[in-house]
Design a protein around this motif. Structure first.
Motif, short mmCIF file in Angstrom:
data_model
loop_
_atom_site.label_atom_id
_atom_site.label_comp_id
_atom_site.label_asym_id
_atom_site.label_seq_id
_atom_site.Cartn_x
_atom_site.Cartn_y
_atom_site.Cartn_z
N GLN A 6 10.91 -6.73 -6.45
CA GLN A 6 11.57 -5.67 -7.07
C GLN A 6 11.72 -5.23 -8.32
O GLN A 6 10.82 -3.71 -8.32
CB GLN A 6 13.11 -5.33 -6.37
N LYS A 10 8.61 -1.89 -8.58
CA LYS A 10 9.02 -0.21 -8.95
C LYS A 10 9.01 0.37 -9.52
O LYS A 10 8.13 1.88 -9.87
CB LYS A 10 10.69 -0.20 -9.22
N VAL A 13 5.04 1.01 -8.42
CA VAL A 13 4.73 1.96 -7.10
C VAL A 13 4.86 3.08 -8.13
O VAL A 13 4.03 4.47 -7.72
CB VAL A 13 5.47 1.73 -6.42
N ARG A 14 5.57 3.59 -9.17
CA ARG A 14 6.17 4.54 -9.07
C ARG A 14 4.50 4.82 -9.88
O ARG A 14 4.32 6.20 -10.43
CB ARG A 14 6.98 4.45 -10.50
N VAL A 58 6.55 5.26 1.03
CA VAL A 58 5.64 5.62 0.18
C VAL A 58 4.64 6.80 0.28
O VAL A 58 4.69 7.76 -0.47
CB VAL A 58 5.87 4.55 -1.25
#
Length: 161
Positions: A6, A10, A13-14, A58
Motif C-alpha cells: 500500500q 498509493k 497511482v497518484r 481509480v
C-alpha cells in the motif's frame, strides 16, 4: 494489501493519474498528442474497469477528470459510444441489491409507499457519479452515436417524450 505494498501503490497511482491527466490536457499538451493519448487511455481505462474490480474507483475518477477536461471540445467524440454503456451498467451496480427486493414487497403492501421508495431510488441514481458522467457526455452524442447506443424504436420513443 500488505502495508508495504500500500505504501508503494498509493504514490504510484497518484503519479500515474497525474501523468495521465497531464497527457490529456490541451492546456499542457498539443491537441494532436492529446487525441493520440485519449485513443490509448480511454480504451485502457474501460478494459481495466471491466477486468480489475479493485481498479474501478481509480478508473472512474480518471474518466470523470478526462470528461471534465474534454468538455467543450470534440476530444471524446470517438469514445462516447464505448463510455456510455459501462456507465449505464454502473448505475444499476451502485444500488444496493436489497432495494429492489424491498421495493417489490413495499409496493405489494402499499402502492403509495412503493412509489415513494421508487422515487427515492431514482433520485439517488440521478445524483450518482455515473449519472453525472453520463450527463457530461450528452453534448458529445451525435445521431450516429445515438443510433449505435440504442435500437431505433427506442430512440423514436425517447424523441416523442
Amino acid at each position: 494489501m500488505e502495508e508495504r505494498i500500500q505504501a508503494v501503490v498509493k504514490p504510484f497511482v497518484r503519479m500515474m493519474k497525474n501523468l495521465t491527466l497531464r497527457l490529456c490536457d490541451v492546456k499542457v499538451t498539443a491537441r494532436k498528442d492529446v487525441q493520440t493519448a485519449m485513443g490509448e487511455i480511454v480504451p485502457l481505462l474501460l478494459r481495466f474497469c471491466e477486468q480489475y474490480k479493485h481498479a474501478q474507483p481509480v478508473c472512474f475518477d480518471l474518466m470523470r477528470e478526462l470528461i471534465k477536461g474534454a468538455t467543450g471540445s470534440p476530444l471524446l467524440e470517438p469514445h462516447v459510444q464505448n463510455l456510455v454503456p459501462p456507465l449505464l451498467v454502473s448505475l444499476s451496480m451502485m444500488e444496493n441489491d436489497a432495494l429492489q427486493y424491498y421495493q417489490f414487497h413495499i409496493s405489494a403492501a402499499s402502492e403509495e409507499k412503493g412509489k415513494e421508495l421508487e422515487a427515492a431510488r431514482i433520485s439517488n441514481s440521478r445524483d450518482s457519479e455515473s449519472m453525472k458522467l453520463i450527463k457530461q457526455l450528452i453534448p458529445f452524442i451525435s445521431k450516429e452515436v445515438a443510433d449505435a447506443l440504442a435500437p431505433r424504436p427506442r430512440l423514436v420513443w425517447v424523441n416523442m417524450i
